[in-house]
Write a protein that holds these residues in place. Structure first.
Motif, mmCIF file in Angstrom:
data_model
loop_
_atom_site.group_PDB
_atom_site.id
_atom_site.type_symbol
_atom_site.label_atom_id
_atom_site.label_comp_id
_atom_site.label_asym_id
_atom_site.label_seq_id
_atom_site.Cartn_x
_atom_site.Cartn_y
_atom_site.Cartn_z
ATOM 1 N N ALA A 214 0.831 -1.203 0.000
ATOM 2 C CA ALA A 214 0.000 0.000 0.000
ATOM 3 C C ALA A 214 0.867 1.256 0.000
ATOM 4 C CB ALA A 214 -0.924 -0.004 1.214
ATOM 5 N N ALA A 215 1.973 1.207 0.727
ATOM 6 C CA ALA A 215 2.881 2.360 0.776
ATOM 7 C C ALA A 215 3.469 2.634 -0.604
ATOM 8 C CB ALA A 215 3.994 2.109 1.784
ATOM 9 N N VAL A 216 3.839 1.574 -1.314
ATOM 10 C CA VAL A 216 4.374 1.757 -2.667
ATOM 11 C C VAL A 216 3.342 2.395 -3.581
ATOM 12 C CG1 VAL A 216 5.150 0.528 -4.746
ATOM 13 C CG2 VAL A 216 6.078 -0.094 -2.516
ATOM 14 N N VAL A 217 2.115 1.894 -3.532
ATOM 15 C CA VAL A 217 1.047 2.447 -4.370
ATOM 16 C C VAL A 217 0.842 3.934 -4.065
ATOM 17 C CG1 VAL A 217 -1.421 2.359 -4.899
ATOM 18 C CG2 VAL A 217 -0.129 0.241 -4.661
ATOM 19 N N LEU A 218 0.861 4.276 -2.793
ATOM 20 C CA LEU A 218 0.658 5.672 -2.400
ATOM 21 C C LEU A 218 1.808 6.547 -2.912
ATOM 22 C CD1 LEU A 218 -1.590 7.103 -0.880
ATOM 23 C CD2 LEU A 218 -0.287 6.834 1.228
ATOM 24 N N CYS A 219 3.034 6.054 -2.774
ATOM 25 C CA CYS A 219 4.189 6.819 -3.254
ATOM 26 C C CYS A 219 4.139 6.996 -4.770
ATOM 27 C CB CYS A 219 5.485 6.116 -2.862
ATOM 28 S SG CYS A 219 5.878 6.214 -1.098
ATOM 29 N N GLU A 220 3.796 5.930 -5.492
ATOM 30 C CA GLU A 220 3.729 6.023 -6.944
ATOM 31 C C GLU A 220 2.591 6.938 -7.391
ATOM 32 O OE1 GLU A 220 3.560 1.936 -8.159
ATOM 33 O OE2 GLU A 220 5.762 1.737 -8.142
ATOM 34 N N ALA A 221 1.496 6.978 -6.625
ATOM 35 C CA ALA A 221 0.404 7.893 -6.942
ATOM 36 C C ALA A 221 0.867 9.342 -6.786
ATOM 37 C CB ALA A 221 -0.790 7.617 -6.037
ATOM 38 N N LEU A 222 1.661 9.600 -5.760
ATOM 39 C CA LEU A 222 2.209 10.952 -5.580
ATOM 40 C C LEU A 222 3.116 11.320 -6.752
ATOM 41 C CD1 LEU A 222 3.057 10.897 -1.751
ATOM 42 C CD2 LEU A 222 1.371 12.358 -2.873
ATOM 43 N N GLU A 223 3.949 10.383 -7.175
ATOM 44 C CA GLU A 223 4.860 10.661 -8.292
ATOM 45 C C GLU A 223 4.089 10.940 -9.575
ATOM 46 O OE1 GLU A 223 8.679 7.976 -6.795
ATOM 47 O OE2 GLU A 223 7.138 7.059 -8.058
ATOM 48 N N LYS A 224 3.045 10.182 -9.839
ATOM 49 C CA LYS A 224 2.243 10.382 -11.050
ATOM 50 C C LYS A 224 1.555 11.742 -11.049
ATOM 51 C CE LYS A 224 1.306 5.474 -11.876
ATOM 52 N NZ LYS A 224 0.285 4.399 -11.846
ATOM 53 N N ARG A 225 1.318 12.260 -9.865
ATOM 54 C CA ARG A 225 0.651 13.562 -9.749
ATOM 55 C C ARG A 225 1.652 14.712 -9.616
ATOM 56 N NH1 ARG A 225 -2.529 9.646 -8.514
ATOM 57 N NH2 ARG A 225 -4.812 9.796 -8.509
ATOM 58 N N GLY A 226 2.913 14.420 -9.924
ATOM 59 C CA GLY A 226 3.937 15.450 -9.899
ATOM 60 C C GLY A 226 4.386 15.851 -8.514
ATOM 61 N N LYS A 227 4.153 14.983 -7.539
ATOM 62 C CA LYS A 227 4.516 15.300 -6.157
ATOM 63 C C LYS A 227 5.655 14.406 -5.648
ATOM 64 C CE LYS A 227 -0.113 16.969 -4.932
ATOM 65 N NZ LYS A 227 -1.274 16.829 -4.011
ATOM 66 N N GLY A 228 6.450 13.903 -6.577
ATOM 67 C CA GLY A 228 7.575 13.082 -6.165
ATOM 68 C C GLY A 228 8.665 13.920 -5.516
ATOM 69 N N SER A 229 9.483 13.268 -4.724
ATOM 70 C CA SER A 229 10.583 13.944 -4.038
ATOM 71 C C SER A 229 11.562 12.887 -3.540
ATOM 72 C CB SER A 229 10.067 14.760 -2.849
ATOM 73 O OG SER A 229 9.566 13.896 -1.836
ATOM 74 N N ALA A 230 12.687 13.341 -3.004
ATOM 75 C CA ALA A 230 13.649 12.405 -2.443
ATOM 76 C C ALA A 230 13.029 11.601 -1.301
ATOM 77 C CB ALA A 230 14.875 13.157 -1.951
ATOM 78 N N LYS A 231 12.214 12.248 -0.495
ATOM 79 C CA LYS A 231 11.595 11.549 0.631
ATOM 80 C C LYS A 231 10.569 10.522 0.150
ATOM 81 C CE LYS A 231 12.344 15.032 4.201
ATOM 82 N NZ LYS A 231 11.723 15.925 5.209
ATOM 83 N N VAL A 232 9.867 10.854 -0.927
ATOM 84 C CA VAL A 232 8.917 9.898 -1.492
ATOM 85 C C VAL A 232 9.667 8.678 -2.026
ATOM 86 C CG1 VAL A 232 7.255 9.479 -3.352
ATOM 87 C CG2 VAL A 232 7.132 11.599 -2.025
ATOM 88 N N SER A 233 10.771 8.913 -2.753
ATOM 89 C CA SER A 233 11.569 7.810 -3.276
ATOM 90 C C SER A 233 12.167 6.980 -2.154
ATOM 91 C CB SER A 233 12.682 8.350 -4.179
ATOM 92 O OG SER A 233 12.149 8.988 -5.318
ATOM 93 N N LEU A 234 12.638 7.652 -1.094
ATOM 94 C CA LEU A 234 13.209 6.945 0.055
ATOM 95 C C LEU A 234 12.167 6.040 0.708
ATOM 96 C CD1 LEU A 234 15.543 6.511 2.087
ATOM 97 C CD2 LEU A 234 14.654 8.476 3.359
ATOM 98 N N THR A 235 10.970 6.578 0.910
ATOM 99 C CA THR A 235 9.898 5.792 1.527
ATOM 100 C C THR A 235 9.508 4.616 0.641
ATOM 101 O OG1 THR A 235 9.049 7.781 2.622
ATOM 102 C CG2 THR A 235 7.552 5.912 2.459
ATOM 103 N N LYS A 236 9.481 4.850 -0.662
ATOM 104 C CA LYS A 236 9.177 3.753 -1.594
ATOM 105 C C LYS A 236 10.252 2.681 -1.516
ATOM 106 C CE LYS A 236 9.327 4.424 -6.112
ATOM 107 N NZ LYS A 236 8.950 4.762 -7.511
ATOM 108 N N GLY A 237 11.504 3.116 -1.384
ATOM 109 C CA GLY A 237 12.594 2.151 -1.238
ATOM 110 C C GLY A 237 12.458 1.314 0.018
#
Length: 387
Positions: A246-269
């Motif tokens: 679920a965390a991955v899906v949420l992070c990828e949804a943020l990225e698709k909406r142009g809200k990606g960041s280093a912290k989003v990538s870190l959390t996805k990792g």
């Protein structure tokens, strides 16, 4: 039951600690107080500290129920589950009216996945203290493990009634309902919990997870944005609750909406790593490193993950990333130093490892890492003498 252990049994840890320390100020070898401090140490994962507390108990008080219970708990957390279960069983036989013994035995049997034995022991604990919310919660868990879902639901309802602010009760009940095809009722339970605790992140995270399971990404994001820290904060909460997919899906949804960041990538990792998806985790950490060249966390995580893979090529790259993490931290965090010391130890480079671990020991923010570094230094010193 002493007032100290009664407070501890009810989860009033701060009050139990204060009363135990007050008692010890007057009687430094008090068995009940020392056993309470030992149990508190065990809850923090500090087995050696618990053993030191128990070592101060005088021989004449070693037969106390509280002392024996704490000693059995030490066995449980020292990798001796069979010995611990035997000790708990002996306690219930010697003290058949003490609910704490049956409760401890039930928890040990739950970990062994002996649902029938756990239900019997925890049911006995509940019979002695029917108003104890934690006993009801664990009894519900054992009933669910035994496949008695309706009975489990009844216990969880009672748990929530007894302790309306006990978050695990809402989470367990919601997951039980979802697992039995009643996800909509699970949502109702979570919303009831949020009615009592409107800012509780764990309940928000679980509600977002259920929506993601139902492919309602927009609804999950809308829910997530209500939480402190927004969707990213809730994604981090999901990883802490082991809801990594679920965390991955949420992070990828943020990225698709142009809200990606280093912290989003870190959390996805972190989420990918938690689910054993090593390649995806390494890629996410690499992205985070590029997105924020000043942050040490992603380099540290990537280096440590590469170190754990074990092959020669990965080990060389692991060192590069860990050294990069140390440079980025610039003395502000001890974590990458500890992992770099671990790398030296794995390579049997004892002098470099000892020197690096000693930097952790002297670091002003070492905290719990200091004890780990001290053990590492002692181990490498011993190994270097044998080399």
């Amino acid at each position: 039951m002493s007032s100290i252990n009664e407070l501890l049994d009810l989860g009033e840890r701060d009050d139990a600690r204060a009363l135990a320390e007050k008692t010890l100020a007057q009687k430094p070898t008090d068995g009940e107080a020392l056993s309470a401090l030992a149990r508190l140490a065990l809850e923090d994962g500090e087995v050696e500290l618990a053993q030191r507390h128990l070592a101060r108990v005088l021989p004449r008080e070693r037969s106390l129920f509280e002392v024996q219970l704490a000693e059995a708990m030490v066995l449980q957390l020292s990798g001796k589950p069979d010995a611990a279960r035997h000790a708990f069983a002996e306690l219930t036989a010697a003290h058949p009216k003490r609910s704490e013994g049956f409760f401890a035995l039930g928890i040990a049997l739950l970990e062994k996945e002996d649902a029938k034995g756990a239900e019997k022991a925890l049911g006995t604990a509940v019979s002695f203290q029917p108003q104890h919310f934690l006993y009801r919660y664990r009894h519900g868990e054992s009933l669910a493990q035994a496949g008695r879902m309706a009975d489990a639901a009844g216990e969880l309802i009672k748990c929530i009634e007894l302790r309306p602010d006990f978050v695990p009760g809402y989470l367990a009940f919601s997951r039980l309902l979802a697992a039995t095809g009643q996800a909509d009722k699970g949502v109702e339970i979570l919303n009831a919990g949020l009615g009592a605790m409107p800012t509780e992140r764990r309940l928000m995270a679980e509600l977002a997870r259920l929506r993601l399971v139902a492919d309602d990404v927009d609804g999950a994001l809308a829910q997530a944005e209500k939480a402190e820290g927004g969707a990213l904060g809730l994604a981090e909460e999901l990883t802490r609750g082991n809801a990594n997919d679920a965390a991955v899906v949420l992070c990828e949804a943020l990225e698709k909406r142009g809200k990606g960041s280093a912290k989003v990538s870190l959390t996805k990792g972190v989420a990918h790593e938690g689910s054993g998806r090593t390649a995806e985790a390494l890629a996410a950490y690499a992205a985070a490193m590029k997105q924020d060249p000043s942050d040490w966390s992603a380099a540290n995580n990537r280096g440590l993950l590469l170190l754990e893979t074990g092959d020669e090529a990965s080990l060389a790259e692991a060192k590069t990333h860990l050294e990069e993490a140390v440079a980025r931290a610039a003395g502000k965090a001890p974590d990458p130093l500890l992992n770099l010391a671990l790398w030296f130890g794995r390579q049997e480079q004892w002098a470099e490892g000892i020197a690096t671990a000693q930097k952790v020991i002297s670091h002003p923010k070492a905290g719990a890492l200091k004890a780990q570094a001290e053990k590492m230094v002692a181990s490498m010193q011993q190994a270097s003498k044998k080399a």
